[in-house]
Design a protein around this motif. Structure first.
Motif, PDB file in Angstrom:
ATOM      1  N   HIS A 154       0.831  -1.205   0.000  1.00  0.00           N
ATOM      2  CA  HIS A 154       0.000   0.000   0.000  1.00  0.00           C
ATOM      3  C   HIS A 154       0.864   1.253   0.000  1.00  0.00           C
ATOM      4  O   HIS A 154       1.979   1.262   0.526  1.00  0.00           O
ATOM      5  CB  HIS A 154      -0.881  -0.022   1.253  1.00  0.00           C
ATOM      6  N   GLN A 155       0.318   2.328  -0.580  1.00  0.00           N
ATOM      7  CA  GLN A 155       1.052   3.593  -0.637  1.00  0.00           C
ATOM      8  C   GLN A 155       1.435   4.077   0.760  1.00  0.00           C
ATOM      9  O   GLN A 155       0.726   3.843   1.730  1.00  0.00           O
ATOM     10  CB  GLN A 155       0.233   4.654  -1.358  1.00  0.00           C
ATOM     11  N   PHE A 156       2.580   4.720   0.832  1.00  0.00           N
ATOM     12  CA  PHE A 156       3.156   5.320   2.043  1.00  0.00           C
ATOM     13  C   PHE A 156       3.658   4.292   3.063  1.00  0.00           C
ATOM     14  O   PHE A 156       4.114   4.680   4.137  1.00  0.00           O
ATOM     15  CB  PHE A 156       2.175   6.287   2.725  1.00  0.00           C
ATOM     16  N   VAL A 157       3.609   3.020   2.750  1.00  0.00           N
ATOM     17  CA  VAL A 157       4.140   2.004   3.663  1.00  0.00           C
ATOM     18  C   VAL A 157       5.662   2.010   3.618  1.00  0.00           C
ATOM     19  O   VAL A 157       6.278   2.283   2.579  1.00  0.00           O
ATOM     20  CB  VAL A 157       3.586   0.606   3.294  1.00  0.00           C
ATOM     21  N   ARG A 158       6.287   1.690   4.763  1.00  0.00           N
ATOM     22  CA  ARG A 158       7.731   1.512   4.838  1.00  0.00           C
ATOM     23  C   ARG A 158       8.042   0.051   5.169  1.00  0.00           C
ATOM     24  O   ARG A 158       7.369  -0.560   5.999  1.00  0.00           O
ATOM     25  CB  ARG A 158       8.347   2.402   5.927  1.00  0.00           C
ATOM     26  N   VAL A 159       9.070  -0.475   4.527  1.00  0.00           N
ATOM     27  CA  VAL A 159       9.587  -1.807   4.843  1.00  0.00           C
ATOM     28  C   VAL A 159      11.023  -1.613   5.307  1.00  0.00           C
ATOM     29  O   VAL A 159      11.844  -1.012   4.609  1.00  0.00           O
ATOM     30  CB  VAL A 159       9.540  -2.734   3.611  1.00  0.00           C
ATOM     31  N   GLY A 160      11.331  -2.117   6.500  1.00  0.00           N
ATOM     32  CA  GLY A 160      12.612  -1.822   7.118  1.00  0.00           C
ATOM     33  C   GLY A 160      13.778  -2.631   6.566  1.00  0.00           C
ATOM     34  O   GLY A 160      13.609  -3.586   5.793  1.00  0.00           O
ATOM     35  N   ASP A 161      14.973  -2.249   6.996  1.00  0.00           N
ATOM     36  CA  ASP A 161      16.201  -2.924   6.581  1.00  0.00           C
ATOM     37  C   ASP A 161      16.139  -4.416   6.917  1.00  0.00           C
ATOM     38  O   ASP A 161      15.679  -4.812   7.992  1.00  0.00           O
ATOM     39  CB  ASP A 161      17.413  -2.324   7.322  1.00  0.00           C
ATOM     40  N   TYR A 162      16.634  -5.237   5.999  1.00  0.00           N
ATOM     41  CA  TYR A 162      16.783  -6.684   6.195  1.00  0.00           C
ATOM     42  C   TYR A 162      15.450  -7.399   6.441  1.00  0.00           C
ATOM     43  O   TYR A 162      15.452  -8.558   6.847  1.00  0.00           O
ATOM     44  CB  TYR A 162      17.728  -6.989   7.358  1.00  0.00           C
ATOM     45  N   ALA A 163      14.337  -6.750   6.207  1.00  0.00           N
ATOM     46  CA  ALA A 163      13.046  -7.421   6.359  1.00  0.00           C
ATOM     47  C   ALA A 163      12.810  -8.372   5.196  1.00  0.00           C
ATOM     48  O   ALA A 163      13.357  -8.203   4.097  1.00  0.00           O
ATOM     49  CB  ALA A 163      11.921  -6.399   6.444  1.00  0.00           C
ATOM     50  N   PHE A 164      11.963  -9.371   5.437  1.00  0.00           N
ATOM     51  CA  PHE A 164      11.560 -10.319   4.394  1.00  0.00           C
ATOM     52  C   PHE A 164      10.035 -10.349   4.353  1.00  0.00           C
ATOM     53  O   PHE A 164       9.384 -10.631   5.365  1.00  0.00           O
ATOM     54  CB  PHE A 164      12.099 -11.719   4.699  1.00  0.00           C
ATOM     55  N   VAL A 165       9.476 -10.053   3.175  1.00  0.00           N
ATOM     56  CA  VAL A 165       8.026 -10.107   2.981  1.00  0.00           C
ATOM     57  C   VAL A 165       7.710 -11.321   2.125  1.00  0.00           C
ATOM     58  O   VAL A 165       8.177 -11.431   0.985  1.00  0.00           O
ATOM     59  CB  VAL A 165       7.497  -8.820   2.318  1.00  0.00           C
ATOM     60  N   GLY A 166       6.935 -12.246   2.678  1.00  0.00           N
ATOM     61  CA  GLY A 166       6.628 -13.482   1.972  1.00  0.00           C
ATOM     62  C   GLY A 166       5.730 -13.269   0.762  1.00  0.00           C
ATOM     63  O   GLY A 166       4.979 -12.290   0.679  1.00  0.00           O
ATOM     64  N   GLY A 167       5.798 -14.204  -0.185  1.00  0.00           N
ATOM     65  CA  GLY A 167       5.045 -14.100  -1.425  1.00  0.00           C
ATOM     66  C   GLY A 167       3.544 -14.041  -1.220  1.00  0.00           C
ATOM     67  O   GLY A 167       2.993 -14.553  -0.254  1.00  0.00           O
ATOM     68  N   LYS A 168       2.887 -13.365  -2.148  1.00  0.00           N
ATOM     69  CA  LYS A 168       1.429 -13.231  -2.204  1.00  0.00           C
ATOM     70  C   LYS A 168       0.873 -12.532  -0.966  1.00  0.00           C
ATOM     71  O   LYS A 168      -0.233 -12.831  -0.518  1.00  0.00           O
ATOM     72  CB  LYS A 168       0.765 -14.591  -2.394  1.00  0.00           C
ATOM     73  N   SER A 169       1.635 -11.630  -0.403  1.00  0.00           N
ATOM     74  CA  SER A 169       1.189 -10.869   0.760  1.00  0.00           C
ATOM     75  C   SER A 169       0.592  -9.532   0.332  1.00  0.00           C
ATOM     76  O   SER A 169       0.984  -8.958  -0.690  1.00  0.00           O
ATOM     77  CB  SER A 169       2.361 -10.605   1.718  1.00  0.00           C
ATOM     78  N   ALA A 170      -0.351  -9.050   1.133  1.00  0.00           N
ATOM     79  CA  ALA A 170      -0.866  -7.693   0.994  1.00  0.00           C
ATOM     80  C   ALA A 170      -0.386  -6.904   2.203  1.00  0.00           C
ATOM     81  O   ALA A 170      -0.735  -7.228   3.336  1.00  0.00           O
ATOM     82  CB  ALA A 170      -2.389  -7.693   0.915  1.00  0.00           C
ATOM     83  N   VAL A 171       0.423  -5.895   1.972  1.00  0.00           N
ATOM     84  CA  VAL A 171       1.059  -5.153   3.063  1.00  0.00           C
ATOM     85  C   VAL A 171       0.414  -3.780   3.151  1.00  0.00           C
ATOM     86  O   VAL A 171       0.527  -2.973   2.233  1.00  0.00           O
ATOM     87  CB  VAL A 171       2.582  -5.026   2.826  1.00  0.00           C
ATOM     88  N   VAL A 172      -0.266  -3.513   4.268  1.00  0.00           N
ATOM     89  CA  VAL A 172      -0.988  -2.248   4.415  1.00  0.00           C
ATOM     90  C   VAL A 172      -0.433  -1.396   5.545  1.00  0.00           C
ATOM     91  O   VAL A 172      -0.847  -0.248   5.711  1.00  0.00           O
ATOM     92  CB  VAL A 172      -2.492  -2.495   4.630  1.00  0.00           C
ATOM     93  N   LYS A 173       0.479  -1.955   6.344  1.00  0.00           N
ATOM     94  CA  LYS A 173       1.127  -1.196   7.413  1.00  0.00           C
ATOM     95  C   LYS A 173       2.634  -1.401   7.330  1.00  0.00           C
ATOM     96  O   LYS A 173       3.122  -2.311   6.647  1.00  0.00           O
ATOM     97  CB  LYS A 173       0.604  -1.650   8.780  1.00  0.00           C
ATOM     98  N   ASP A 174       3.377  -0.564   8.044  1.00  0.00           N
ATOM     99  CA  ASP A 174       4.838  -0.634   8.014  1.00  0.00           C
ATOM    100  C   ASP A 174       5.330  -1.997   8.508  1.00  0.00           C
ATOM    101  O   ASP A 174       4.807  -2.559   9.469  1.00  0.00           O
ATOM    102  CB  ASP A 174       5.435   0.456   8.895  1.00  0.00           C
TER     103      ASP A 174
END
Length: 256
Positions: A154-174
């Motif tokens: 989602h717009q304006f979201v931040r993903v931090g250093d060394y983070a891992f976001v798994g496949g097929k995820s919907a990310v709406v918060k930092d």
């Protein structure tokens, strides 16, 4: 080598040993660093700067105007660091004036096929974005982060250093640094221990991060209570300070 079927604006600046493939189009006010390879059928629109040693594969489109109804044709840029790999059908759009006018990628990033990076995104160095990753506008991705395939952020979201976001995820918060997040509405799944070990994090640092994570997300404390407890119980290594600072700076809320 510049293929004779390509179209290169006389107002573009092309570095030494740059290769441009068949039918590619390089617009005015484009700068391409030395040793960069551009495959066939690539379109690079005006106001794009590409660092040295990059590889851009066929059908990538870089520097188109943003998909933002408020955009009024103002000058804005895409800036790409050194040694970035951009695979097939990747799209990267220019910034907007309210967002600082720049969409930016750090060095040594790897963008797999069909990735989309919207206006005013800032992607750190050594970031991997897997196939069909979609970044809405104004997103910040920290250094060494990895985002799996088919992820929408989602717009304006931040993903931090060394983070891992798994496949097929919907990310709406930092997504905080050093963690794993995944799910249809992404939730946290602990520290990104495998990734952190691969990057040479010491056992001491991993232990401090683990304690920090538990206090923040497992003890049911308010943020102020958790931070006070972290200061009292956890060694304040730089990574812990970064973790806390990221949480405190969140305006969208933090994935939990």
């Amino acid at each position: 080598m510049i293929h004779p079927t390509s179209i290169v604006s006389p107002d573009a600046t092309i570095g030494e040993n740059v290769e441009i493939g068949a039918y590619s189009i390089i617009g005015p006010h484009v700068t391409i660093g030395k040793g960069t390879w551009i495959g066939p059928h690539v379109v690079i629109d005006p106001f794009v700067t590409i660092g040295p040693g990059c590889k851009i594969f066929q059908f990538a489109a870089i520097g188109a105007i943003p998909q933002d109804l408020k955009f009024g044709g103002e000058k804005s840029w895409v800036k790409i660091g050194a040694n970035v790999t951009i695979r097939e059908f990747v799209t990267i759009h220019r910034g907007t004036e309210p967002g600082g006018s720049v969409t930016e990628l750090g060095e040594h990033c790897f963008l797999m096929a069909y990735t989309h990076i919207a206006h005013d995104c800032h992607v750190g160095k050594m970031v991997v974005l897997a196939n069909n990753t979609t970044l809405a506008g104004h997103i910040t991705i920290g250094n060494f982060a990895t985002v799996g395939g088919l992820v929408a952020i989602h717009q304006f979201v931040r993903v931090g250093d060394y983070a891992f976001v798994g496949g097929k995820s919907a990310v709406v918060k930092d997504v905080p640094p050093y963690v794993i997040a995944a799910g249809d509405r992404a939730v946290l799944h602990g520290l990104n221990r495998v990734g952190l070990k691969r990057h040479g994090f010491s056992d001491q640092t991993l232990s401090a991060l683990k304690k920090t994570y538990r206090i923040l997300f497992r003890y049911g404390l308010t943020l102020n209570e958790a931070i006070s407890r972290i200061h009292a119980e956890v060694e304040m290594v730089p990574e812990v300070k970064n973790f806390i600072g990221f949480i405190k700076a969140s305006s969208r809320g933090v994935t939990r």
